[in-house]
Write a protein that holds these residues in place. Sequence first.
Motif, PDB file in Angstrom:
ATOM      1  N   TRP A   1       0.830  -1.207   0.000  1.00 46.59           N
ATOM      2  CA  TRP A   1       0.000   0.000   0.000  1.00 46.59           C
ATOM      3  C   TRP A   1       0.861   1.252   0.000  1.00 46.59           C
ATOM      4  O   TRP A   1       0.485   2.284  -0.551  1.00 46.59           O
ATOM      5  CB  TRP A   1      -0.926   0.008   1.211  1.00 46.59           C
ATOM      6  CG  TRP A   1      -1.891  -1.153   1.248  1.00 46.59           C
ATOM      7  CD1 TRP A   1      -2.202  -1.994   0.221  1.00 46.59           C
ATOM      8  CD2 TRP A   1      -2.645  -1.593   2.374  1.00 46.59           C
ATOM      9  NE1 TRP A   1      -3.116  -2.927   0.622  1.00 46.59           N
ATOM     10  CE2 TRP A   1      -3.414  -2.717   1.947  1.00 46.59           C
ATOM     11  CE3 TRP A   1      -2.765  -1.174   3.684  1.00 46.59           C
ATOM     12  CZ2 TRP A   1      -4.286  -3.397   2.793  1.00 46.59           C
ATOM     13  CZ3 TRP A   1      -3.634  -1.839   4.539  1.00 46.59           C
ATOM     14  CH2 TRP A   1      -4.376  -2.941   4.100  1.00 46.59           C
TER      15      TRP A   1
ATOM     16  N   ASN B   1       2.391   2.941  -3.445  1.00 46.89           N
ATOM     17  CA  ASN B   1       1.597   3.863  -4.257  1.00 46.89           C
ATOM     18  C   ASN B   1       1.607   5.285  -3.720  1.00 46.89           C
ATOM     19  O   ASN B   1       1.039   6.182  -4.346  1.00 46.89           O
ATOM     20  CB  ASN B   1       0.146   3.369  -4.339  1.00 46.89           C
ATOM     21  CG  ASN B   1       0.036   2.011  -5.019  1.00 46.89           C
ATOM     22  OD1 ASN B   1       0.794   1.724  -5.930  1.00 46.89           O
ATOM     23  ND2 ASN B   1      -0.903   1.202  -4.576  1.00 46.89           N
ATOM     24  N   THR B   2       2.216   5.500  -2.564  1.00 52.35           N
ATOM     25  CA  THR B   2       2.241   6.842  -1.974  1.00 52.35           C
ATOM     26  C   THR B   2       3.466   7.633  -2.400  1.00 52.35           C
ATOM     27  O   THR B   2       3.596   8.806  -2.053  1.00 52.35           O
ATOM     28  CB  THR B   2       2.224   6.756  -0.431  1.00 52.35           C
ATOM     29  OG1 THR B   2       3.436   6.118   0.025  1.00 52.35           O
ATOM     30  CG2 THR B   2       1.025   5.971   0.052  1.00 52.35           C
TER      31      THR B   2
ATOM     32  N   ASN C   1      -3.155  13.332  -5.143  1.00 51.81           N
ATOM     33  CA  ASN C   1      -4.046  12.179  -5.102  1.00 51.81           C
ATOM     34  C   ASN C   1      -5.197  12.555  -4.172  1.00 51.81           C
ATOM     35  O   ASN C   1      -5.076  12.478  -2.942  1.00 51.81           O
ATOM     36  CB  ASN C   1      -3.308  10.940  -4.588  1.00 51.81           C
ATOM     37  CG  ASN C   1      -4.155   9.687  -4.657  1.00 51.81           C
ATOM     38  OD1 ASN C   1      -5.344   9.705  -4.378  1.00 51.81           O
ATOM     39  ND2 ASN C   1      -3.527   8.564  -5.010  1.00 51.81           N
ATOM     40  N   ASN C   2      -6.310  13.003  -4.752  1.00 52.67           N
ATOM     41  CA  ASN C   2      -7.431  13.501  -3.946  1.00 52.67           C
ATOM     42  C   ASN C   2      -8.096  12.398  -3.140  1.00 52.67           C
ATOM     43  O   ASN C   2      -8.617  12.651  -2.048  1.00 52.67           O
ATOM     44  CB  ASN C   2      -8.463  14.176  -4.846  1.00 52.67           C
ATOM     45  CG  ASN C   2      -7.930  15.467  -5.451  1.00 52.67           C
ATOM     46  OD1 ASN C   2      -7.224  16.222  -4.793  1.00 52.67           O
ATOM     47  ND2 ASN C   2      -8.260  15.711  -6.714  1.00 52.67           N
ATOM     48  N   GLU C   3      -8.077  11.181  -3.675  1.00 55.93           N
ATOM     49  CA  GLU C   3      -8.718  10.074  -2.966  1.00 55.93           C
ATOM     50  C   GLU C   3      -8.022   9.790  -1.642  1.00 55.93           C
ATOM     51  O   GLU C   3      -8.669   9.581  -0.618  1.00 55.93           O
ATOM     52  CB  GLU C   3      -8.719   8.828  -3.846  1.00 55.93           C
ATOM     53  CG  GLU C   3      -9.421   7.635  -3.209  1.00 55.93           C
ATOM     54  CD  GLU C   3      -9.416   6.419  -4.114  1.00 55.93           C
ATOM     55  OE1 GLU C   3      -9.853   5.351  -3.658  1.00 55.93           O
ATOM     56  OE2 GLU C   3      -8.980   6.548  -5.286  1.00 55.93           O
ATOM     57  N   LYS C   4      -6.680   9.815  -1.661  1.00 55.57           N
ATOM     58  CA  LYS C   4      -5.905   9.538  -0.445  1.00 55.57           C
ATOM     59  C   LYS C   4      -5.480  10.814   0.288  1.00 55.57           C
ATOM     60  O   LYS C   4      -4.851  10.746   1.343  1.00 55.57           O
ATOM     61  CB  LYS C   4      -4.666   8.714  -0.789  1.00 55.57           C
ATOM     62  CG  LYS C   4      -5.000   7.347  -1.367  1.00 55.57           C
ATOM     63  CD  LYS C   4      -3.730   6.555  -1.677  1.00 55.57           C
ATOM     64  CE  LYS C   4      -4.073   5.185  -2.231  1.00 55.57           C
ATOM     65  NZ  LYS C   4      -2.862   4.395  -2.545  1.00 55.57           N
ATOM     66  N   ARG C   5      -5.813  11.958  -0.314  1.00 52.40           N
ATOM     67  CA  ARG C   5      -5.496  13.271   0.269  1.00 52.40           C
ATOM     68  C   ARG C   5      -3.992  13.424   0.534  1.00 52.40           C
ATOM     69  O   ARG C   5      -3.580  13.852   1.606  1.00 52.40           O
ATOM     70  CB  ARG C   5      -6.289  13.499   1.572  1.00 52.40           C
ATOM     71  CG  ARG C   5      -7.798  13.527   1.372  1.00 52.40           C
ATOM     72  CD  ARG C   5      -8.512  13.813   2.662  1.00 52.40           C
ATOM     73  NE  ARG C   5      -8.208  12.811   3.667  1.00 52.40           N
ATOM     74  CZ  ARG C   5      -8.495  12.941   4.959  1.00 52.40           C
ATOM     75  NH1 ARG C   5      -9.071  14.045   5.405  1.00 52.40           N
ATOM     76  NH2 ARG C   5      -8.196  11.984   5.814  1.00 52.40           N
ATOM     77  N   ILE C   6      -3.199  13.078  -0.468  1.00 54.23           N
ATOM     78  CA  ILE C   6      -1.747  13.185  -0.325  1.00 54.23           C
ATOM     79  C   ILE C   6      -1.158  13.781  -1.593  1.00 54.23           C
ATOM     80  O   ILE C   6      -1.776  13.751  -2.659  1.00 54.23           O
ATOM     81  CB  ILE C   6      -1.092  11.812  -0.059  1.00 54.23           C
ATOM     82  CG1 ILE C   6      -1.398  10.844  -1.207  1.00 54.23           C
ATOM     83  CG2 ILE C   6      -1.509  11.252   1.287  1.00 54.23           C
ATOM     84  CD1 ILE C   6      -0.654   9.529  -1.111  1.00 54.23           C
TER      85      ILE C   6
ATOM     86  N   TRP D   1      -4.466   9.919  11.024  1.00 56.71           N
ATOM     87  CA  TRP D   1      -3.990   9.889   9.641  1.00 56.71           C
ATOM     88  C   TRP D   1      -2.520   9.525   9.558  1.00 56.71           C
ATOM     89  O   TRP D   1      -1.709   9.969  10.362  1.00 56.71           O
ATOM     90  CB  TRP D   1      -4.204  11.252   8.988  1.00 56.71           C
ATOM     91  CG  TRP D   1      -3.713  11.294   7.564  1.00 56.71           C
ATOM     92  CD1 TRP D   1      -4.404  10.979   6.448  1.00 56.71           C
ATOM     93  CD2 TRP D   1      -2.400  11.678   7.127  1.00 56.71           C
ATOM     94  NE1 TRP D   1      -3.624  11.131   5.332  1.00 56.71           N
ATOM     95  CE2 TRP D   1      -2.390  11.556   5.708  1.00 56.71           C
ATOM     96  CE3 TRP D   1      -1.242  12.110   7.777  1.00 56.71           C
ATOM     97  CZ2 TRP D   1      -1.269  11.861   4.950  1.00 56.71           C
ATOM     98  CZ3 TRP D   1      -0.128  12.397   7.016  1.00 56.71           C
ATOM     99  CH2 TRP D   1      -0.143  12.279   5.622  1.00 56.71           C
TER     100      TRP D   1
ATOM    101  N   GLY E   1       0.439   8.766   6.324  1.00 58.99           N
ATOM    102  CA  GLY E   1       0.693   8.694   4.891  1.00 58.99           C
ATOM    103  C   GLY E   1       1.991   9.370   4.542  1.00 58.99           C
ATOM    104  O   GLY E   1       2.814   9.678   5.414  1.00 58.99           O
TER     105      GLY E   1
END
Length: 265
Positions: A20, A23-24, A103-108, A131, A133
């Motif tokens: 996971w 992808n960050t 990345n708006n979905e993960k807010r990063i 949170w 990330g």
Amino acid sequence: MPSPEQVATAIQTIDQLSNWLENTGLSNAAIAQFKFNALAAIYPELKEIAELAKSLIGATHSLPEEGMSVTELAALLTENLTVKIKPEQVNTALVKLGYQERNNEKRIWILTEAGSEHGISLLATSKTNKWQGSQLKWYRSVIPILEDYFRQPDNLVDVAQGINGSSPETEANNQTNNKANTKTKKAWTVAERLKEKGIKSNPDQIQLIQSFADGYYTEKHGTKPPKLTNRKIPVSSYPGEESIELIDKAIDTVLNPRKKTDAQM
């Protein structure tokens, strides 16, 4: 000590969690450190071994500098360019320069290949919520690039509009409207006058200003100013446009004592 089977099972679980993180935009070194931290959390008996491995990772993937957040970059750019730069404006600039993506979905924010020359993605945990990330940190090499970006005329206009969320023309109209409201307003409190003048103050200063304004009002009118009802702390309301001068005089007395002293000399 855990058995080899237990360690193997733990590592398999950690590897799945690590997928996971890939992808960050985190670096391989940061992900490897996460794996050893997670293993030591599951089996504290392996903490010393994990620390040795992390030390080796740090020695072979040492960073030239710690890096700065966009908030720190904004403060530095504001000082260097003598114009207010906000963190969100720095983020916009970094996107336009092709150094990061959202990345708006993960807010990063995700570091791009071009951005990797000037920054790094690190694993961060919020102190105020749960949170966790990636967080981007930027090297000093990006500062002159951002300075050149904000010196461009078109980008300077964006900065000027972003300071108060409006264009210079709109801001001028707002100031005209404020003046009109000043003339039509029937009564003033100290807090309202401070807000219109854009002066920040704390409750103690407001109370002190009010005490001076009460004195000036009483001296001029021979009676104390009226008080607003339904207030836990007594709040004076100074009627009439002429009262603005008394409030401003009280503000100067408290917040600008040197101004009063210079006038007396």
